[in-house]
Design a protein around this motif. Structure first.
Motif, mmCIF file in Angstrom:
data_model
loop_
_atom_site.group_PDB
_atom_site.id
_atom_site.type_symbol
_atom_site.label_atom_id
_atom_site.label_comp_id
_atom_site.label_asym_id
_atom_site.label_seq_id
_atom_site.Cartn_x
_atom_site.Cartn_y
_atom_site.Cartn_z
ATOM 1 N N ASP A 156 4.833 -5.057 -5.743
ATOM 2 C CA ASP A 156 4.873 -3.650 -6.133
ATOM 3 C C ASP A 156 5.950 -3.486 -7.223
ATOM 4 O O ASP A 156 7.119 -3.810 -6.996
ATOM 5 C CB ASP A 156 5.240 -2.828 -4.876
ATOM 6 C CG ASP A 156 5.267 -1.333 -5.139
ATOM 7 O OD1 ASP A 156 5.390 -0.945 -6.321
ATOM 8 O OD2 ASP A 156 5.178 -0.570 -4.168
ATOM 9 N N ARG A 168 18.997 0.608 3.738
ATOM 10 C CA ARG A 168 18.231 -0.181 2.765
ATOM 11 C C ARG A 168 17.541 -1.293 3.551
ATOM 12 O O ARG A 168 17.812 -1.441 4.756
ATOM 13 C CB ARG A 168 19.147 -0.791 1.695
ATOM 14 C CG ARG A 168 20.072 -1.871 2.206
ATOM 15 C CD ARG A 168 21.077 -2.292 1.165
ATOM 16 N NE ARG A 168 22.101 -1.288 0.997
ATOM 17 C CZ ARG A 168 23.172 -1.142 1.783
ATOM 18 N NH1 ARG A 168 23.373 -1.976 2.781
ATOM 19 N NH2 ARG A 168 24.071 -0.199 1.587
ATOM 20 N N LYS A 226 6.067 6.456 8.963
ATOM 21 C CA LYS A 226 6.580 7.829 8.863
ATOM 22 C C LYS A 226 5.948 8.784 9.883
ATOM 23 O O LYS A 226 6.547 9.784 10.232
ATOM 24 C CB LYS A 226 6.441 8.375 7.432
ATOM 25 C CG LYS A 226 5.026 8.527 6.916
ATOM 26 C CD LYS A 226 5.061 9.142 5.515
ATOM 27 C CE LYS A 226 3.698 9.506 5.006
ATOM 28 N NZ LYS A 226 2.689 8.445 5.003
ATOM 29 N N LEU A 269 14.378 -2.837 -0.725
ATOM 30 C CA LEU A 269 13.759 -1.547 -0.430
ATOM 31 C C LEU A 269 14.810 -0.454 -0.280
ATOM 32 O O LEU A 269 15.870 -0.692 0.309
ATOM 33 C CB LEU A 269 12.994 -1.628 0.895
ATOM 34 C CG LEU A 269 11.767 -2.535 0.955
ATOM 35 C CD1 LEU A 269 11.288 -2.655 2.399
ATOM 36 C CD2 LEU A 269 10.652 -1.979 0.077
ATOM 37 N N THR A 270 14.496 0.725 -0.773
ATOM 38 C CA THR A 270 15.331 1.884 -0.459
ATOM 39 C C THR A 270 14.973 2.317 0.958
ATOM 40 O O THR A 270 13.944 1.890 1.509
ATOM 41 C CB THR A 270 15.024 3.053 -1.413
ATOM 42 O OG1 THR A 270 13.643 3.413 -1.218
ATOM 43 C CG2 THR A 270 15.250 2.671 -2.872
ATOM 44 N N GLU A 277 8.371 4.309 5.009
ATOM 45 C CA GLU A 277 7.050 4.826 4.622
ATOM 46 C C GLU A 277 5.895 4.436 5.583
ATOM 47 O O GLU A 277 5.171 5.311 6.070
ATOM 48 C CB GLU A 277 6.777 4.390 3.169
ATOM 49 C CG GLU A 277 5.398 4.658 2.626
ATOM 50 C CD GLU A 277 5.042 6.141 2.549
ATOM 51 O OE1 GLU A 277 5.964 6.961 2.454
ATOM 52 O OE2 GLU A 277 3.832 6.451 2.622
ATOM 53 N N ARG A 310 7.532 -1.082 -8.170
ATOM 54 C CA ARG A 310 8.621 -0.140 -7.838
ATOM 55 C C ARG A 310 9.696 -0.798 -6.973
ATOM 56 O O ARG A 310 10.737 -0.225 -6.703
ATOM 57 C CB ARG A 310 8.069 1.082 -7.089
ATOM 58 C CG ARG A 310 7.180 1.975 -7.945
ATOM 59 C CD ARG A 310 6.409 2.914 -7.072
ATOM 60 N NE ARG A 310 5.640 2.150 -6.075
ATOM 61 C CZ ARG A 310 5.049 2.668 -5.005
ATOM 62 N NH1 ARG A 310 5.117 3.943 -4.769
ATOM 63 N NH2 ARG A 310 4.370 1.909 -4.175
ATOM 64 N N VAL A 311 9.409 -2.012 -6.493
ATOM 65 C CA VAL A 311 10.360 -2.679 -5.589
ATOM 66 C C VAL A 311 11.073 -3.802 -6.345
ATOM 67 O O VAL A 311 10.442 -4.792 -6.720
ATOM 68 C CB VAL A 311 9.603 -3.260 -4.360
ATOM 69 C CG1 VAL A 311 10.545 -4.022 -3.455
ATOM 70 C CG2 VAL A 311 8.898 -2.146 -3.598
ATOM 71 N N LEU A 325 11.924 -6.388 1.718
ATOM 72 C CA LEU A 325 10.481 -6.496 1.921
ATOM 73 C C LEU A 325 10.101 -7.960 1.739
ATOM 74 O O LEU A 325 10.595 -8.608 0.812
ATOM 75 C CB LEU A 325 9.785 -5.616 0.884
ATOM 76 C CG LEU A 325 8.267 -5.722 0.742
ATOM 77 C CD1 LEU A 325 7.712 -4.349 0.435
ATOM 78 C CD2 LEU A 325 7.912 -6.693 -0.365
ATOM 79 N N TYR A 327 9.123 -5.806 6.818
ATOM 80 C CA TYR A 327 10.219 -4.911 6.416
ATOM 81 C C TYR A 327 11.395 -5.249 7.321
ATOM 82 O O TYR A 327 11.306 -5.078 8.531
ATOM 83 C CB TYR A 327 9.805 -3.445 6.638
ATOM 84 C CG TYR A 327 8.641 -3.006 5.786
ATOM 85 C CD1 TYR A 327 7.359 -3.476 6.024
ATOM 86 C CD2 TYR A 327 8.829 -2.117 4.734
ATOM 87 C CE1 TYR A 327 6.294 -3.091 5.237
ATOM 88 C CE2 TYR A 327 7.764 -1.721 3.939
ATOM 89 C CZ TYR A 327 6.504 -2.211 4.191
ATOM 90 O OH TYR A 327 5.443 -1.835 3.409
ATOM 91 N N GLU A 368 13.811 5.130 1.885
ATOM 92 C CA GLU A 368 12.521 5.851 1.869
ATOM 93 C C GLU A 368 11.354 4.866 1.859
ATOM 94 O O GLU A 368 10.364 5.043 2.557
ATOM 95 C CB GLU A 368 12.401 6.764 0.619
ATOM 96 C CG GLU A 368 13.359 7.943 0.576
ATOM 97 C CD GLU A 368 14.813 7.513 0.327
ATOM 98 O OE1 GLU A 368 15.019 6.494 -0.377
ATOM 99 O OE2 GLU A 368 15.722 8.164 0.864
ATOM 100 N N GLN A 369 11.482 3.818 1.037
ATOM 101 C CA GLN A 369 10.395 2.830 0.974
ATOM 102 C C GLN A 369 10.256 2.109 2.314
ATOM 103 O O GLN A 369 9.150 1.785 2.746
ATOM 104 C CB GLN A 369 10.672 1.816 -0.138
ATOM 105 C CG GLN A 369 10.499 2.404 -1.532
ATOM 106 C CD GLN A 369 11.059 1.476 -2.611
ATOM 107 O OE1 GLN A 369 12.031 0.749 -2.398
ATOM 108 N NE2 GLN A 369 10.451 1.523 -3.788
#
Ligand SMILES: Cc1cc2nc3c(=O)[nH]c(=O)nc-3n(C[C@H](O)[C@H](O)[C@H](O)COP(=O)(O)OP(=O)(O)OC[C@H]3O[C@@H](n4cnc5c(N)ncnc54)[C@H](O)[C@@H]3O)c2cc1C
Length: 452
Positions: A270, A315, A300, A290-291, A297, A272-273, A318, A207, A293-294
């Motif tokens: 993924d 942002r 966290k 990535l946002t 994660e 969602r990415v 990944l 990340y 939030e992602q």
């Protein structure tokens, strides 16, 4: 200029390719062409750390280049012992300091675009660079008198006497070279050689992001990252590190998750990415956007100090971290591989770029030597392979182990982590490339010595 002794094509203008081009600039009898797939040489948005062993190699490229690099860094290079990476146990509400990694000499940290910019400004007139030139394949005739033909994805072609694949982890040169090699080995080895063409997923996901230092300062003026050096926030199966770059303008953050059960499996992106381009190729499965939030994660539940940094993330990207299997050889005839094309490794000792710099310098030393002629190029490249491949393979193993230590995945107790990490890593500041360079020159000058 009189007739050049040979024309070298460097495929890939990343850290290793550009270092080689600068190192070869000291030999006016060598003509160099650098073919880069991307539209521009400047990779943006990431930090790059260079350890003393490899920084000392960069210094050999000249005082002016060293001065410019130091200017971009914002601090001097020192040879003394310095605290370098703070390691914290962070996957809990209240974290604590585990140990300070102390190194002999400091790590030099750059913004990648700055680093590339300095190298580009030191290319000699005998070097020509081309952008938007993605190599597809090459044809290497048996006869050394016939040039190697380069075939690019846009349909164009070029020729050279020697080809160096500095084209990163997805190297097109490696792919062709392994096919050439597979033709000359026995049937048993053939599959093993061909299996080196494609990179393998390491089970590691990275990340990466940069945050504006001002944003963190506004939230937390005395945050520990402003004290300089690197802070690593360790947790079970996930950790991240943070440090200032670009004269303190940004904080570079690189986080990792390690899934040992997924090592060498096919990476599944993924859905969602959203995908992002990688090395000029759109829709790479390996790199995603990535946002915020992602991005946060996996970390966290980390301590407050870590959370303050993560709250500044806007942002990130990944990366499914892939590696290259240990190759049976990094040279074949008049073609050689360097850097990630030869030994893409896990990033846990921040050593991949440094290793490509070392490859580049040793390669320039053997090719530039006056005893090396077109006829002896295969021997020069074999000397390079003999001296560099075992070393970079060992670094790759050490880097993997460091990741396991930092992800708290080994049996090493917390109180012995500092010692173990240091011993595994001290090659990067206690050893130098000079012995290998000396040996290389000896082997080039004495053609009667068998290089096995
Ligand atoms: C998260 C992360 C953090 C890292 N941090 C560090 C660090 O701090 N220190 C460190 O030493 N290393 C670090 N590394 C590793 C380092 O980034 C690489 O090892 C280094 O960039 C390798 O240099 P290279 O020149 O071999 O390849 P690259 O820098 O990848 O350059 C390859 C070049 O070839 C071009 N190319 C690709 N295919 C073709 C083609 N077919 N034709 C023409 N051109 C082509 C690409 O566009 C690119 O410009 C890190 C890696 C990761 C993933």
């Amino acid at each position: 200029m009189s007739t050049p002794k040979f024309r070298i094509a460097i495929c890939g203008g990343g850290v290793g390719g550009l270092t080689l081009a600068v190192a070869l600039s000291r030999y006016p009898d060598i003509v160099v062409d650098v073919y880069e797939a991307a539209q521009s040489f400047y990779e943006v948005g990431a930090g790059l750390g260079i350890w003393p062993r490899s920084f000392k190699v960069l210094r050999k490229l000249g005082h002016d280049l060293e001065r410019q690099l130091i200017q971009r860094c914002g601090y001097e290079f020192t040879e003394g012992y310095v605290p370098c990476i703070k390691h914290r146990k962070s996957d809990q509400t209240v974290g604590f300091q585990l140990f300070d990694l102390v190194t002999k000499g400091n790590q030099m940290r750059f913004h990648r675009a700055d680093f590339h910019g300095v190298l580009l400004s030191h290319l000699s007139p005998s070097c020509t660079t081309y952008n938007a030139k993605r190599l597809k394949s090459y044809i290497q005739p048996r006869s050394r008198k016939s040039p190697i033909k380069l075939i690019f994805q846009d349909g164009s072609t070029a020729t050279c006497d020697i080809l160096i694949g500095a084209d990163g982890i997805k190297s097109a040169v490696r792919s062709c070279m392994m096919r050439e090699l597979a033709e000359v080995v026995g049937p048993y080895e053939k599959q093993s050689v061909l299996s080196c063409i494609n990179p393998v997923w390491s089970g590691v996901t990275a990340y990466r992001t940069l945050i504006p230092a001002e944003k963190l300062r506004a939230r937390c003026p005395n945050h520990r990252v402003f004290a300089g050096g690197i802070t690593q926030y360790l947790g079970k199966d996930a950790f991240f590190l943070a440090y200032p770059i670009s004269l303190g303008k940004y904080i570079n953050i690189a986080g990792f998750t390690l899934q040992p059960d997924l090592v060498n499996t096919a990476y599944e992106a993924d859905p969602r990415v959203p995908r992002r381009s990688f090395q000029g190729k759109a829709d790479s499965d390996w790199v995603g956007e990535l946002t915020a939030e992602q991005f946060v994660e996996p970390f966290k539940d980390f301590e407050e100090d870590a959370k303050q940094l993560l709250k500044c993330v806007e942002r990130g990207t990944l990366w499914a971290v892939h590696t290259v299997k240990t190759l049976p050889s990094t040279n074949f005839g008049r073609v050689a591989l360097l850097g990630d094309a030869a030994h893409a490794m896990l990033p846990f000792q921040g050593a991949g770029a440094g290793q490509s710099i070392e490859d580049a310098y040793l390669l320039a030393t053997v090719l530039g030597h006056k005893a090396t002629t077109l006829d002896t190029v295969p021997r020069a490249l074999a000397i390079y392979d003999k001296l560099r491949r075992p070393f970079s393979s060992d670094v790759a193993l050490r880097s993997r182990f460091n990741g396991q230590l930092c992800a708290l995945q080994t049996n090493v107790p917390l109180h012995r982590l500092g010692n173990t990490v240091t011993k595994n890593w001290d090659w990067a500041w206690l050893t130098e490339l000079d012995d290998a360079l000396e040996e290389a020159v000896k082997l080039v000058e004495n053609s009667s010595i068998n290089i096995g």
